[in-house]
Design an enzyme around this catalytic site. Structure first.
Site, PDB file in Angstrom:
ATOM      1  N   ASP A  24       0.877  -1.158   0.000  1.00  0.00           N
ATOM      2  CA  ASP A  24       0.000   0.000   0.000  1.00  0.00           C
ATOM      3  C   ASP A  24       0.926   1.222   0.000  1.00  0.00           C
ATOM      4  O   ASP A  24       2.123   1.100   0.256  1.00  0.00           O
ATOM      5  CB  ASP A  24      -0.883  -0.029   1.248  1.00  0.00           C
ATOM      6  CG  ASP A  24      -1.669   1.244   1.432  1.00  0.00           C
ATOM      7  OD1 ASP A  24      -2.388   1.631   0.507  1.00  0.00           O
ATOM      8  OD2 ASP A  24      -1.540   1.869   2.503  1.00  0.00           O
ATOM      9  N   ASP A  55      -0.161   5.195   0.920  1.00  0.00           N
ATOM     10  CA  ASP A  55      -0.423   6.174   1.981  1.00  0.00           C
ATOM     11  C   ASP A  55      -0.603   5.480   3.322  1.00  0.00           C
ATOM     12  O   ASP A  55      -1.453   4.601   3.471  1.00  0.00           O
ATOM     13  CB  ASP A  55      -1.667   6.985   1.634  1.00  0.00           C
ATOM     14  CG  ASP A  55      -1.457   7.849   0.410  1.00  0.00           C
ATOM     15  OD1 ASP A  55      -0.644   8.782   0.488  1.00  0.00           O
ATOM     16  OD2 ASP A  55      -2.092   7.581  -0.630  1.00  0.00           O
TER      17      ASP A  55
END
Length: 219
Positions: free
Chosen positions: A17, A19
């Protein structure tokens, strides 16, 4: 520090991922959504708690269907114009560097323009495979982003390790059949469900070899 058995496994790829996992864009995200909320008459306190959810899904929660397209365009504009204060999280640069010659990808709930803007602002050397919310029919918590990342890398998703910070992102990873490593950067540890949980990526190291990728405790 143990990794609850993850250190005994060999993976074909690592899917990150972005953020909250590699970079902290919280300040910019909150500024953009706070401005959007004011413009659309939404109470600002309702904009929190959407970590890992694509912007289109958040907009759909607050605006009638006729206004959603314009609402999505506006939040995209606000976020693209504000990447200030972005911080590379501990261990992120080292993790990406360790996997520079190994199969890896980023699967993010950002759109492609926003993902590229944040990566450029961070200075990180990102993997060549970048999957964004505008490339899949269903964003997280659906498995689509991680399934597409695995497909583009030419690997079986069940042979992938996903690194995530958000419960909905971890849900997407599990639905894709991936192993999961959670970082406690945006969500309390007791709210994270993963195969192993660490504070951040500085607590682990990745080793890429001829037979695959291993994750080890950093110390």
């Amino acid at each position: 520090m143990g990794l609850d058995g993850l250190e005994d496994k060999v993976f074909d790829a690592v899917l990150f991922d972005m953020d909250g996992t590699l970079v902290d864009s919280t300040a910019a995200v909150y500024r953009a959504w706070a401005a959007w909320a004011v413009e659309h008459g939404v109470p600002a306190d309702l904009m929190r708690g959407h970590d890992g959810i694509p912007a289109a899904s958040i907009v759909a929660k607050f605006l009638p269907e006729a206004d959603r397209e314009a609402g999505i365009l506006r939040i995209n504009e606000l976020e693209l114009n504000d990447t200030g204060g972005l911080v590379v999280l501990p261990g992120a640069a080292e993790a990406l560097a360790a996997l520079v010659d190994a199969p890896s990808a980023i699967a993010t709930s950002c759109t492609m323009p926003l993902a590229r803007a944040r990566i450029a602002s961070s200075g990180l050397r990102a993997p060549s495979v970048l999957v964004t919310a505008d490339q899949v029919e269903h964003g997280k918590p659906a498995p689509d982003p991680y399934l597409l990342a695995a497909e583009r890398l030419g690997v079986d998703p069940t042979r992938c390790l996903v690194v995530e910070d958000a419960p909905l992102g971890l849900q997407a990873a599990r639905a894709a059949g991936c192993a999961t490593l959670a970082v406690v950067t945006t969500t309390a540890r007791d709210e994270l469900r993963a195969d192993a949980i660490v504070g951040d990526l500085s607590e682990v190291r990745f080793e890429a070899g001829a037979d695959g990728i291993r994750v080890r405790p950093a110390v």
